[in-house]
Design a protein around this motif. Structure first.
Motif, PDB file in Angstrom:
ATOM      1  N   ARG A 126      29.617  54.813  43.446  1.00  0.00           N
ATOM      2  CA  ARG A 126      30.878  55.525  43.274  1.00  0.00           C
ATOM      3  C   ARG A 126      32.080  54.609  43.551  1.00  0.00           C
ATOM      4  N   VAL A 127      31.991  53.836  44.632  1.00  0.00           N
ATOM      5  CA  VAL A 127      33.130  52.968  44.988  1.00  0.00           C
ATOM      6  C   VAL A 127      33.331  51.897  43.921  1.00  0.00           C
ATOM      7  N   ARG A 128      32.239  51.341  43.435  1.00  0.00           N
ATOM      8  CA  ARG A 128      32.383  50.318  42.396  1.00  0.00           C
ATOM      9  C   ARG A 128      32.956  50.924  41.114  1.00  0.00           C
ATOM     10  N   ALA A 129      32.491  52.109  40.775  1.00  0.00           N
ATOM     11  CA  ALA A 129      32.973  52.746  39.539  1.00  0.00           C
ATOM     12  C   ALA A 129      34.457  53.088  39.638  1.00  0.00           C
ATOM     13  N   ALA A 130      34.914  53.412  40.848  1.00  0.00           N
ATOM     14  CA  ALA A 130      36.307  53.832  41.021  1.00  0.00           C
ATOM     15  C   ALA A 130      37.259  52.649  40.903  1.00  0.00           C
ATOM     16  N   SER A 131      36.760  51.456  41.110  1.00  0.00           N
ATOM     17  CA  SER A 131      37.622  50.270  41.041  1.00  0.00           C
ATOM     18  C   SER A 131      36.999  49.324  40.022  1.00  0.00           C
ATOM     19  N   LYS A 132      36.923  49.830  38.817  1.00  0.00           N
ATOM     20  CA  LYS A 132      36.133  49.204  37.755  1.00  0.00           C
ATOM     21  C   LYS A 132      36.709  47.843  37.334  1.00  0.00           C
ATOM     22  N   VAL A 164      31.440  40.813  37.394  1.00  0.00           N
ATOM     23  CA  VAL A 164      32.122  40.517  38.666  1.00  0.00           C
ATOM     24  C   VAL A 164      32.645  41.822  39.285  1.00  0.00           C
ATOM     25  N   CYS A 165      33.515  41.727  40.285  1.00  0.00           N
ATOM     26  CA  CYS A 165      34.162  42.935  40.782  1.00  0.00           C
ATOM     27  C   CYS A 165      35.666  42.804  40.586  1.00  0.00           C
ATOM     28  N   ASP A 208      42.518  42.453  37.300  1.00  0.00           N
ATOM     29  CA  ASP A 208      42.250  43.785  36.753  1.00  0.00           C
ATOM     30  C   ASP A 208      43.277  44.822  37.193  1.00  0.00           C
ATOM     31  N   TYR A 209      43.907  44.604  38.335  1.00  0.00           N
ATOM     32  CA  TYR A 209      44.878  45.570  38.859  1.00  0.00           C
ATOM     33  C   TYR A 209      46.161  44.847  39.246  1.00  0.00           C
ATOM     34  N   LEU A 231      38.604  46.070  44.240  1.00  0.00           N
ATOM     35  CA  LEU A 231      39.876  46.071  44.951  1.00  0.00           C
ATOM     36  C   LEU A 231      40.062  47.447  45.602  1.00  0.00           C
ATOM     37  N   PRO A 232      40.513  47.489  46.857  1.00  0.00           N
ATOM     38  CA  PRO A 232      40.663  48.789  47.529  1.00  0.00           C
ATOM     39  C   PRO A 232      41.849  49.582  46.971  1.00  0.00           C
ATOM     40  N   ASP A 233      41.754  50.890  47.085  1.00  0.00           N
ATOM     41  CA  ASP A 233      42.915  51.728  46.767  1.00  0.00           C
ATOM     42  C   ASP A 233      43.652  52.048  48.068  1.00  0.00           C
ATOM     43  N   GLU A 234      44.698  52.834  47.933  1.00  0.00           N
ATOM     44  CA  GLU A 234      45.556  53.093  49.089  1.00  0.00           C
ATOM     45  C   GLU A 234      44.784  53.742  50.242  1.00  0.00           C
ATOM     46  N   GLU A 235      43.939  54.721  49.924  1.00  0.00           N
ATOM     47  CA  GLU A 235      43.200  55.406  50.980  1.00  0.00           C
ATOM     48  C   GLU A 235      42.201  54.458  51.655  1.00  0.00           C
TER      49      GLU A 235
END
Lengths: 428, 428
Positions: free
Chosen positions: A396-402, A408-409, B72-73, B336-340
Motif C-alpha cells: 500500500r505504501v509503495r503504491a501510494a507513492s508510485k 526504483v522508488c 517523480d514528485y 517519497l513520504p507524504d505530509e502525514e
C-alpha cells in the motif's frame, strides 16, 4: 498430565513436537526448557484444533494481542474481527479481556475465531458479575474468583492471569509509597479495593492451592499478574512493585512444584535505563520463569503512539531476556482499540521481538534480514513486499507513492544508489 | 567569525544565548561545549529570523526531518507543506534533499517556510545539474561540487552534508568486502561512481581545505556524511564503514582546527547489540564530535514501519550518546513520504529522543513525564491531551473511541483503576 509433568518425566508430547516444529528446534529442547520451568507451552487439554507455541529462554520472542469487549463497546462481532486481525498480523497468542456484554459468549466466540494460544483474566468476569447481581466489586466472594478461573479452564483457556501477588502487604507498600499513578491494573485495583473494604487478605493468595489445583486439572498455564505494576516511569521498581514480584516468585515455585506451568507478568512504564534491571530481577527471583511484559513503555507522554513507546521498551526488554511481549496499541490510555489499531499494535510488538531475536543472536532471525537485504539490493520489489513483516502495508505504501519507473522508488528515482554503484556482485 | 571561533575566545554570541534559553541551560554551558567541539550550533550568519538550537553532549536529543522534491514528485508546494508539518510536529531541524524540479527555488521556499536550523546535501544539486546539462553524474566537475556548497552557503543554509570520507580506499573496501547492500547513500554512490569512472580521488576529500574555507566564511556547520553507511544489518561495522569513519575523524579534526563546526553522520541499519559500539567508536575516534544518526534501523524487514524500527534504534543510539536523530518515515525504502508520513516520522523520532533524554538522566525530561503522570492519575483528560507529545493525535484517538462517561476512557469504563483504588492522595 500437564506439559510440565510430562517434561519432567522425560516425555515428549504431541504439543511439544508441534511447538518445536513451529520454532525450528528439537522437541527435546522444548521439553528440557519446560522441565526446568524456563519455558511454558500453554495447552489446555480441552482445546483442540489450534496451534501451539512455546514461550521462554532462547526461543523466539512471542507476541500477545489483547482484545475483548468493554461496557461502552460490548459488540462480540467487533472483537471477533479484531481477534482475526491480530492473528493475521502475526500475533502468537491472544487474550480476551472482556468486561462488557455476554462475557462467556464472547469468550467462546473468540476461542473459535483465534486458533492460537488463548488467555483470559478470570477476575474481570467475577467482578462484572458481582456488579450486575447488582452489587459492587467488593461483593465478589472468594468462590466467585475461583469459580471464574474454573469456568475459564473448562472452556479451554490456555493461560490465565491471576493477581495472586496483590497481598495486603504489597498494597500497603503502594499506599504508603507516594506513588504517582497508584494501581493501574484493573485486577490489582479490584483486589486492593476488595481487601481494603473486606479487611481480608487476597483470596487468590490465601487459596492459591485451589488455583493450582484447577490449573493442574486442565493444564492451564498460570500467568502471575503484576497487579501493582508501575503505571508511570516514576513508579518503576518501587517498593510496591518489588514486594509483589517477590510474592509472585514464591507462588511460582509452589505452582511449578505441583506441576503447573508458570510465567510472570511484568511492567508497564519503565525508563529505558531500568529495563535490564527489571528483567534480571524477575529472572533471578523467579528461577528463570518466562517473563511476560506489557510494553514496557519508555515514556509516559505519548498517548496515541504507545505502540511505538512500547516497541522501544519491548525490544530492550526482550533483548535483556523477556520472552513474551504483550502488545500495546496506539489507543492505549485513550480508549478501546479498533481493528486497525490492533493490527498496528501487533506489528509494532513483532518488530520489537524480531529486533531482539537478532540482538540475542538467533540464527534464523539474522538470516531473515540477510535474505531480505539481498532482495533490497537486487531491487526485487515483489520479493521485498512478499517477505516484509506486513506485506499489505508495504504494498500500500509503495503504491501510494508510485514511481514513474517501477524498477526504483519515488524517493531516489533514477538516482537510486543500487543502480549507480555498490551493486551486489559488482566485485566479480 | 564562527560560533566555534567565538566560543574558543570565550565569547558568548546572541545565538548561544538563544540556544541556551531554548535548552534551559546557561549560555556558558553552550559556549564551552562548542569550544570543545562537543556541540554545534548551526547558524549561518546570512540567515535571520529563525530559531537556533545546539546539538551535542548532555543536551536534549534533537530531531531532523528530511523533505525535498524528487524527479517523480517535483512540486515545491508539497514540500513546503511537509516542511511546515515537520515544524509543527516538533522537528528541531530540517534538511532539504531535493533532486527534482527547480532545486534552488525549492530551497529558497523551504528556507522561508521552516524557520529552524536548515541543512542540505549540496552534491545532489551538482549531480542533478550535471545530468541536465545533459550528461551524467560522472561529468560533474570538482568545481560543480564545491560550487554547490558555496551556493548553498550563500543561500543561508546552516549545515551541509559533505561526503568527504568516501575515499578511493574506503570505496575499495566496500567493493572487496562482499557487502550485501553495497552503497546505499546517494551521495556516496554518486562519488563512488564518479571516482571509478574518472579514476580520480574524491574531490571533496582532496580539496577539503576549500570546503573548510567556504564553511568558515558563512559559519556553515559541516555534517560529515557517511556515504558508506551500512544499508543492511549484516553490513554494520564492516571494514568499509569503519574506514570511512576514520577518514571522517581526520577531516573533522582539520575542520575544527580551522574554526568550522563539525558533526559526524552515522548509520543506518544496525542490529541492537552493535548500536552502543557504533556510538562509542564515533565518539572516541572523532574526539566527541556530535553524532547525527539516520535511524538506526534495528531490522531490515519492516518497510512501511521504519519509523518504528528507527525509533527503537534511535532511542538506543541516543541513550548511548548520539546527539541528533534524523527521522525515518513509514515510507522509507518504498517511496517519497507524504505530509502525514513526515508527521509520523518526526513524532516517532521525538519519542526516541525523549526516552533517551530520560535514560540519560536529564532532569527536565524526567520531570515532564512525572507531571504528565499526575494528570493521568487525576484523569485530567484536557491536561493530558494538551501536554501529550502530539495533542492533535491524542484528541483524535480519544474522540474516535468515545466513552459514555467522559471522566474515564472506553477501555475500562467504570472499572477504571484510578477510580477504584490507588488514587493519588489516597494515603492521606
Amino acid at each position: 498430565m500437564t506439559q510440565l509433568l510430562s517434561a519432567r518425566k522425560g516425555g515428549i508430547t504431541p504439543e511439544m513436537k508441534k511447538a518445536a516444529a513451529a520454532e525450528g528446534v528439537s522437541p527435546e529442547t522444548i521439553r528440557d526448557l519446560i522441565a526446568l520451568g524456563h519455558a511454558v507451552l500453554p495447552a489446555n487439554a480441552r482445546r483442540k484444533k489450534r496451534s501451539y507455541c512455546a514461550i521462554g529462554r532462547g526461543l523466539t520472542v512471542k507476541v500477545n494481542a489483547n482484545v475483548g469487549t468493554s461496557m461502552d463497546y460490548p459488540s462480540p462481532e467487533n472483537e471477533e474481527r479484531k481477534a482475526k486481525a491480530a492473528v493475521e498480523a502475526g500475533a502468537d497468542a491472544i487474550m480476551d479481556l472482556s468486561t462488557g456484554g455476554d462475557i462467556p459468549a464472547v469468550r467462546k466466540r473468540l476461542l473459535e475465531a483465534a486458533a492460537i494460544p488463548f488467555g483470559t483474566v478470570p477476575i474481570y468476569q467475577a467482578a462484572v458479575e458481582a456488579v450486575r447481581r447488582p452489587g459492587s466489586i467488593i461483593d465478589m466472594t472468594p468462590e466467585d474468583m475461583l469459580g471464574a478461573i474454573r469456568r475459564h479452564a473448562e472452556d479451554g483457556v490456555d493461560f490465565v492471569t491471576v493477581h495472586a501477588g496483590v497481598t495486603t502487604g504489597a498494597a500497603r507498600a503502594i499506599a504508603e509509597s507516594g506513588r504517582i499513578c497508584g494501581i493501574v491494573s484493573r485486577g490489582g485495583a479490584f483486589l486492593a479495593e476488595w481487601m481494603a473494604k473486606n479487611r481480608a487478605e487476597n483470596p487468590l493468595y490465601e487459596r492459591f492451592d485451589e488455583v493450582i489445583s484447577i490449573c493442574l486439572e486442565h493444564d492451564v498455564t498460570l500467568s502471575l499478574g503484576d497487579g501493582l505494576r508501575p503505571g508511570a516511569l516514576a513508579d518503576s521498581l518501587d517498593e510496591g512493585q518489588v514486594t509483589e514480584l517477590m510474592a509472585l516468585a514464591g507462588l511460582a515455585r509452589r505452582a511449578r512444584e505441583a506441576g503447573v506451568q508458570v510465567m510472570i507478568e511484568g511492567p508497564g512504564h519503565v525508563p529505558m535505563d531500568q529495563i535490564k534491571a527489571q528483567v534480571e530481577l524477575e529472572k533471578k527471583l523467579c528461577d528463570g520463569a518466562p517473563f511476560y511484559v506489557l510494553g514496557p513503555l519508555v515514556t509516559d507522554i505519548a498517548p496515541g503512539f504507545d505502540h511505538i513507546t512500547s516497541a522501544i521498551g519491548g525490544a530492550l526488554a526482550a533483548w535483556a531476556g523477556a520472552d513474551f511481549l504483550c502488545y500495546v496499541t496506539p489507543s492505549e490510555h485513550l480508549g478501546l482499540p479498533d481493528e486497525e489499531q490492533v493490527r498496528q499494535g501487533v506489528i509494532a510488538a513483532r518488530i520489537a521481538g524480531h529486533a531482539a531475536d537478532i540482538a540475542r543472536g538467533l540464527p534464523s532471525a539474522i538470516e531473515r534480514d540477510r535474505e531480505f537485504s539481498k532482495l533490497r539490493a537486487a531491487r526485487d520489489w515483489k520479493g521485498q513486499i512478499e517477505k516484509a513483516i506486513h506485506p499489505e502495508t508495504a504494498r500500500r505504501v509503495r503504491a501510494a507513492s508510485k514511481p514513474s519507473d517501477d524498477k526504483v522508488c519515488s524517493m531516489c528515482g533514477p538516482f537510486c544508489p543500487f543502480i549507480l554503484s555498490g551493486k551486489p556482485g559488482r566485485k566479480k
